[in-house]
Design a protein around this motif. Structure first.
Motif, PDB file in Angstrom:
ATOM      1  N   LEU A 116       0.825  -1.201   0.000  1.00 12.80           N
ATOM      2  CA  LEU A 116       0.000   0.000   0.000  1.00 12.80           C
ATOM      3  C   LEU A 116       0.861   1.253   0.000  1.00 12.80           C
ATOM      4  O   LEU A 116       1.905   1.319   0.658  1.00 12.80           O
ATOM      5  CB  LEU A 116      -0.908   0.018   1.235  1.00 12.80           C
ATOM      6  N   ASP A 117       0.409   2.290  -0.730  1.00 13.26           N
ATOM      7  CA  ASP A 117       1.118   3.561  -0.728  1.00 13.26           C
ATOM      8  C   ASP A 117       0.712   4.388   0.494  1.00 13.26           C
ATOM      9  O   ASP A 117      -0.020   3.917   1.365  1.00 13.26           O
ATOM     10  CB  ASP A 117       0.868   4.331  -2.035  1.00 13.26           C
ATOM     11  N   GLU A 118       1.178   5.656   0.564  1.00 13.15           N
ATOM     12  CA  GLU A 118       0.926   6.491   1.738  1.00 13.15           C
ATOM     13  C   GLU A 118      -0.555   6.811   1.921  1.00 13.15           C
ATOM     14  O   GLU A 118      -0.997   7.147   3.020  1.00 13.15           O
ATOM     15  CB  GLU A 118       1.719   7.791   1.630  1.00 13.15           C
ATOM     16  N   SER A 119      -1.330   6.683   0.850  1.00 12.76           N
ATOM     17  CA  SER A 119      -2.761   6.958   0.926  1.00 12.76           C
ATOM     18  C   SER A 119      -3.588   5.696   1.196  1.00 12.76           C
ATOM     19  O   SER A 119      -4.817   5.746   1.244  1.00 12.76           O
ATOM     20  CB  SER A 119      -3.243   7.611  -0.379  1.00 12.76           C
ATOM     21  N   GLY A 120      -2.889   4.559   1.363  1.00 11.16           N
ATOM     22  CA  GLY A 120      -3.588   3.310   1.622  1.00 11.16           C
ATOM     23  C   GLY A 120      -4.086   2.615   0.387  1.00 11.16           C
ATOM     24  O   GLY A 120      -4.895   1.690   0.473  1.00 11.16           O
ATOM     25  N   ASN A 121      -3.620   3.035  -0.786  1.00 10.39           N
ATOM     26  CA  ASN A 121      -4.031   2.407  -2.042  1.00 10.39           C
ATOM     27  C   ASN A 121      -2.968   1.425  -2.513  1.00 10.39           C
ATOM     28  O   ASN A 121      -1.763   1.700  -2.383  1.00 10.39           O
ATOM     29  CB  ASN A 121      -4.253   3.470  -3.118  1.00 10.39           C
ATOM     30  N   PRO A 122      -3.372   0.293  -3.089  1.00  8.08           N
ATOM     31  CA  PRO A 122      -2.392  -0.695  -3.542  1.00  8.08           C
ATOM     32  C   PRO A 122      -1.656  -0.229  -4.792  1.00  8.08           C
ATOM     33  O   PRO A 122      -2.240   0.378  -5.693  1.00  8.08           O
ATOM     34  CB  PRO A 122      -3.253  -1.923  -3.837  1.00  8.08           C
ATOM     35  N   VAL A 154     -11.111  -4.458  14.015  1.00 12.37           N
ATOM     36  CA  VAL A 154      -9.689  -4.381  14.356  1.00 12.37           C
ATOM     37  C   VAL A 154      -8.807  -4.603  13.137  1.00 12.37           C
ATOM     38  O   VAL A 154      -7.823  -3.894  12.907  1.00 12.37           O
ATOM     39  CB  VAL A 154      -9.351  -5.406  15.455  1.00 12.37           C
ATOM     40  N   TYR A 155      -9.146  -5.604  12.333  1.00 10.63           N
ATOM     41  CA  TYR A 155      -8.250  -6.003  11.249  1.00 10.63           C
ATOM     42  C   TYR A 155      -8.603  -5.459   9.861  1.00 10.63           C
ATOM     43  O   TYR A 155      -7.718  -5.309   9.012  1.00 10.63           O
ATOM     44  CB  TYR A 155      -8.185  -7.535  11.180  1.00 10.63           C
ATOM     45  N   PHE A 156      -9.869  -5.174   9.610  1.00  7.26           N
ATOM     46  CA  PHE A 156     -10.262  -4.875   8.238  1.00  7.26           C
ATOM     47  C   PHE A 156     -10.935  -3.528   8.022  1.00  7.26           C
ATOM     48  O   PHE A 156     -11.237  -3.171   6.885  1.00  7.26           O
ATOM     49  CB  PHE A 156     -11.183  -5.990   7.718  1.00  7.26           C
ATOM     50  N   LYS A 157     -11.176  -2.744   9.063  1.00  6.37           N
ATOM     51  CA  LYS A 157     -11.817  -1.442   8.907  1.00  6.37           C
ATOM     52  C   LYS A 157     -10.959  -0.538   8.025  1.00  6.37           C
ATOM     53  O   LYS A 157      -9.761  -0.385   8.237  1.00  6.37           O
ATOM     54  CB  LYS A 157     -12.043  -0.791  10.274  1.00  6.37           C
TER      55      LYS A 157
END
Length: 237
Positions: A116-122, A154-157
């Motif tokens: 993932l990049d800094e924005s949370g995108n793959p 916890v894990y997927f939000k």
């Protein structure tokens, strides 16, 4: 068959045990390999029985692992990365693929991950990139339910939907490298070297050798022996 050694694996005696037991697969951690290389304690030993090495626990050095591989006729060093919460390893090396020192060649069996990049995108597949590894459920061996907490929250939000990548992966550190491990913080993260300055009371005539023994004993009894891989080697009045 598993070979069990009684003692700390820091010196020549452990290397001779590996030689005499004809160990075929040797597990290591980077700090231990660094100690072997810097002290030269494994010189003149025959590790030709080793088919491969396995490494985990810290980000490793390619130079150190080239040296390690050379101890056994340049056999592969398989890296493994993971943790208790993921049921073991999530990315690692493989004997059926070409290997690169201090890199992971593949997600482990029944596991998928993306970067993932800094924005949370793959990042797109097959594109060289640096970011955080994100694991794709469902993973073999991982927990499916948390006790006393909402597992999905916890894990997927806020996790994106994506597909996996292929290629080599390299770990640049671990989360607890931001903490002092046992009081030791190295310049590149993790345990490395501890420097002690001793100011003696006036008239104290204790010698340097005795001080070295005192400090080494105190350190080895107070923190993990793995973090005291070399004795105190210099004291100053």
């Amino acid at each position: 068959m598993i070979a069990l050694y009684n003692g700390a694996p820091h010196g020549h005696s452990f290397g001779k045990f590996v030689q005499d037991a004809r160990v075929t697969q040797l597990g290591v951690v980077p700090s231990l390999v660094k100690t072997w290389k810097s002290t030269g304690c494994m010189a003149s030993l025959d590790w030709s029985s080793i088919h491969c090495f396995c490494s985990t626990g810290e980000a490793s050095s390619p130079d150190d692992y080239l040296w390690l591989s050379g101890r056994a006729g340049y056999k592969p060093v398989l890296e493994a990365c993971g943790g208790t919460e993921v049921g073991g390893s999530d990315v690692g090396g493989s004997l059926v693929q070409p290997q690169s020192f201090s890199c992971f060649s593949t997600p482990v069996m029944a596991n998928e991950l993306v970067i993932l990049d800094e924005s949370g995108n793959p990042f797109p597949d097959n594109e060289p990139c640096i970011g955080e590894a994100a694991l794709v459920p469902i993973m073999l061996g991982a927990s499916s339910t948390l006790l006393n907490a909402d597992h999905d929250s916890v894990y997927f939000k806020c996790m994106p939907f994506f597909r996996g990548q292929v290629g080599f992966y390299k770990a640049h550190g671990r989360a607890d490298d931001t903490m002092n491990l046992g009081g030791i913080k190295g310049p590149n993260g993790g345990p490395d070297q501890l420097v002690i300055v001793a100011v003696l009371k006036k008239g104290n005539q204790i010698g340097l050798d005795e001080l070295q023994k005192i400090f080494s004993l105190a350190l080895s009894s107070a923190i993990s022996p793995m973090q005291v891989s070399q004795p105190v080697n210099q004291c100053t009045h």
